[in-house]
Scaffold this motif. Structure first.
Motif, PDB file in Angstrom:
ATOM      1  N   HIS A 195      25.065  20.655 -21.476  1.00  0.00           N
ATOM      2  CA  HIS A 195      25.711  21.017 -22.736  1.00  0.00           C
ATOM      3  C   HIS A 195      25.764  19.811 -23.674  1.00  0.00           C
ATOM      4  CE1 HIS A 195      28.507  22.903 -25.532  1.00  0.00           C
ATOM      5  NE2 HIS A 195      29.187  21.766 -25.504  1.00  0.00           N
ATOM      6  N   GLU A 196      26.152  18.665 -23.134  1.00  0.00           N
ATOM      7  CA  GLU A 196      26.250  17.461 -23.965  1.00  0.00           C
ATOM      8  C   GLU A 196      24.901  17.113 -24.580  1.00  0.00           C
ATOM      9  OE1 GLU A 196      26.595  12.667 -23.222  1.00  0.00           O
ATOM     10  OE2 GLU A 196      27.738  13.977 -21.874  1.00  0.00           O
ATOM     11  N   MET A 197      23.850  17.166 -23.774  1.00  0.00           N
ATOM     12  CA  MET A 197      22.528  16.745 -24.227  1.00  0.00           C
ATOM     13  C   MET A 197      21.938  17.718 -25.242  1.00  0.00           C
ATOM     14  SD  MET A 197      19.194  15.837 -21.870  1.00  0.00           S
ATOM     15  CE  MET A 197      19.137  17.455 -21.078  1.00  0.00           C
ATOM     16  N   ILE A 198      21.945  18.999 -24.902  1.00  0.00           N
ATOM     17  CA  ILE A 198      21.211  19.977 -25.703  1.00  0.00           C
ATOM     18  C   ILE A 198      21.979  20.389 -26.955  1.00  0.00           C
ATOM     19  CG2 ILE A 198      20.293  22.328 -25.675  1.00  0.00           C
ATOM     20  CD1 ILE A 198      19.534  21.772 -22.718  1.00  0.00           C
ATOM     21  N   SER A 199      23.282  20.597 -26.829  1.00  0.00           N
ATOM     22  CA  SER A 199      24.043  21.048 -28.000  1.00  0.00           C
ATOM     23  C   SER A 199      24.001  20.014 -29.114  1.00  0.00           C
ATOM     24  CB  SER A 199      25.490  21.356 -27.605  1.00  0.00           C
ATOM     25  OG  SER A 199      26.159  20.193 -27.147  1.00  0.00           O
ATOM     26  N   GLU A 200      24.018  18.735 -28.751  1.00  0.00           N
ATOM     27  CA  GLU A 200      23.965  17.683 -29.770  1.00  0.00           C
ATOM     28  C   GLU A 200      22.616  17.681 -30.483  1.00  0.00           C
ATOM     29  OE1 GLU A 200      23.727  12.864 -29.689  1.00  0.00           O
ATOM     30  OE2 GLU A 200      25.430  13.755 -28.628  1.00  0.00           O
ATOM     31  N   LEU A 201      21.533  17.794 -29.723  1.00  0.00           N
ATOM     32  CA  LEU A 201      20.207  17.764 -30.329  1.00  0.00           C
ATOM     33  C   LEU A 201      19.940  18.999 -31.181  1.00  0.00           C
ATOM     34  CD1 LEU A 201      18.222  16.343 -27.298  1.00  0.00           C
ATOM     35  CD2 LEU A 201      18.537  15.209 -29.505  1.00  0.00           C
TER      36      LEU A 201
END
Length: 562
Positions: free
Chosen positions: A238-244
């Protein structure tokens, strides 16, 4: 259900190393892709997935990354990559790159720094543990290559973790700096204009940091229950993909194994902002023994049906999504595994194509699958095998445990992933038109019969059948968004299911055996069966209405206006 382009897409896995060699060194490359890009457009696919093209020592053919921001020299240059990306986009084909977040190559600069000192800032990029009091590894976990998942590092006097080769140390995703590095790498490629990522081994990035011993683990690698679907895997994704996704439009397909009830939903439900789809190799591994992938077991049609049922469980109304693949670069050819690569090769290759394109989910085609390519017949010695896992298995069983060379080679010959990696068969010229040099793996000798040009010239070929299925799926939303109900649940030869969308209903029937199969469609499932119309079948004409010939597949549609 929300409609998106990646649900409606057909994705083609292009194994660069074996696709087309442009310079005669025997290894496929980016310029080779450019030479054959018109073929990809002709096939009708929507996106290309490229397995790793990053700089690598090639211990695992790219899944051991030395530099995430550089192109492997044998594949070409960054300029070549930009040319391929531009050419794809000019034809409205999207490009998906493989991303390897669980481990790097031992040769990566991070690990070269990390192993020198516990005080080095890169040391915590990897997972280290002290030996037990008797000097043994921290736990009894084993890697996927069969040995201990822990290797001793003399310089820091501790063990590092590797779930694959000892040349592929695992990254420490509990370290926020590692997570930042991974996001930065993805951002680097998204800024170049790629359209998505297939994320390798995505459900092993989070481990149980107690590293407990495992004494009742039925899975292939001991300890899997402690490093698959781990404690922080969903938080990390979630941290990686939602930010990108705040800055880029792209989609993600996560490769997983040992997924259980509701895992597809947990990874892919849109409001969780994690993966867009999950890929599972479960179907391709159905014929393997649980604890030993090189041992074969007898599979049944009910076994296959249950895999399909599991795939579909959290897809659709629950808003989860699945990527469908039977063939891929890590498994033998499916027509040789689940069908018939001899007498019934053509109808059985077409049957598997019908299965792939009529289930709920996004179909992935592996190069050569659309030709009905088969296993290579002459992997007769371990020296003829390239894949590291098979070579490690041979060493473990024969050299260390004293097993019969003949027995072990028979297992490897049947199940090595090198079957999928033999060069693409383009035409009847030398080396099937793949290279002017000596190919890195041998070309299957049946290339004179099975090749792209023959498929183009023959209107009844497997290739032309794939093109028809691809077009059918694009023209009929029911194949993407329709509900799915499995029928004929007690049949030992047939797999059958119904797709429903609005008032439209389609029935798909597949005879998975080399014997004629009788069937009777329950009228409570299909009230208007007499109104059916054949959309596509893999035999040229109807035989009898209540039976299917060996490996026959048929798709019917009808309207239910009640």
């Amino acid at each position: 259900m929300e409609r998106t382009y990646w649900k409606e897409s057909i994705i083609y896995e292009l194994y660069t190393r074996s696709f087309k060699d442009s310079n005669g060194d025997g290894i496929g490359d980016l310029r080779g892709i450019l030479e054959k890009i018109d073929y990809l457009d002709y096939l009708g696919i929507d996106a290309i997935w490229l397995p790793p093209i990053y700089a690598s020592p090639n211990i695992d053919h790219g899944y051991d990354v030395k530099n995430y921001r550089a192109i492997q020299p044998e594949y070409g240059t960054m300029e070549d990559f930009h040319s391929v990306l531009t050419a794809f986009h000019q034809r409205d084909i999207k490009l998906v790159l493989d991303f390897i977040p669980n481990h790097t190559a031992q040769a990566h600069e991070w690990f070269q720094q990390a192993k020198t000192s516990k005080d080095n800032p890169y040391h915590d990029y990897y997972i280290w543990q002290q030996a037990k009091s008797d000097g043994s590894p921290p736990s009894n976990w084993t890697s996927h290559l069969g040995h201990s998942a822990w290797t001793w590092n003399e310089q820091t006097e501790e063990y590092y973790l590797h779930l694959y080769s000892d040349k592929q140390p695992d990254l420490n995703w509990d370290n926020p700096m590692v997570r930042q590095e991974m996001k930065a790498i993805m951002r680097f490629w998204l800024e170049k204009g790629i359209d998505g990522f297939r994320i390798d081994a995505v459900n092993v990035i989070s481990k149980d940091r107690r590293f407990p011993d495992s004494d009742k683990d039925k899975l292939q690698a001991k300890g899997e229950k402690y490093f698959k679907n781990g404690p922080y895997v969903h938080d990390n994704l979630h941290e990686m993909i939602s930010e990108l996704k705040q800055d880029f439009e792209f989609f993600t397909a996560g490769e997983t194994s040992a997924v259980h009830d509701h895992d597809v939903l947990n990874y892919t439900k849109p409001d969780r902002e994690e993966l867009d789809m999950v890929l599972s190799s479960e179907a391709a591994e159905l014929a393997n023994q649980e604890k030993d992938k090189y041992k074969s077991k007898t599979w049944s049609v009910p076994d296959f049906r249950e895999v399909l049922r599991k795939w579909q469980k959290d897809v659709g109304d629950n808003e989860g999504w699945f990527g469908l693949y039977l063939s891929h670069h890590d498994a033998p050819r499916m027509v040789s595994t689940f069908a018939d690569d001899g007498k019934y090769r053509i109808p059985s290759a077409k049957l598997l194509a019908v299965l792939l394109h009529t289930l709920r989910g996004t179909p992935f085609i592996f190069q050569g699958e659309e030709l009905g390519m088969t296993n290579y017949p002459h992997f007769d010695s371990i020296d003829s095998i390239q894949e590291q896992e098979a070579r490690s298995y041979y060493n473990l069983k024969v050299t260390e445990q004293g097993a019969s060379k003949t027995v072990i080679m028979e297992r490897i010959k049947k199940n090595t992933r090198d079957h999928a990696r033999t060069p693409m068969q383009w035409d009847t010229s030398r080396h099937a038109g793949f290279t002017s040099g000596d190919p890195w793996l041998p070309v299957n000798p049946n290339y004179s019969e099975i090749n792209v040009q023959a498929g183009i010239d023959n209107p009844d070929s497997v290739l032309q059948f794939y093109r028809k299925l691809i077009q059918m799926r694009k023209e009929n939303p029911i194949m993407v968004y329709g509900e799915l109900e499995i029928i004929l649940n007690d049949h030992d030869q047939l797999i059958g299911y119904i797709r429903r969308l609005d008032k439209e209903e389609w029935v798909i029937l597949l005879n998975m055996t080399d014997k004629e199969a009788l069937y009777d469609i329950p009228r409570e499932c299909v009230e208007d069966w007499d109104k059916k119309q054949c959309v596509i079948r893999n035999y040229p004409h109807v035989d009898k209405d209540d039976r299917l010939r060996p490996f026959e597949a048929v798709v019917y549609k009808y309207r239910n206006d009640s």
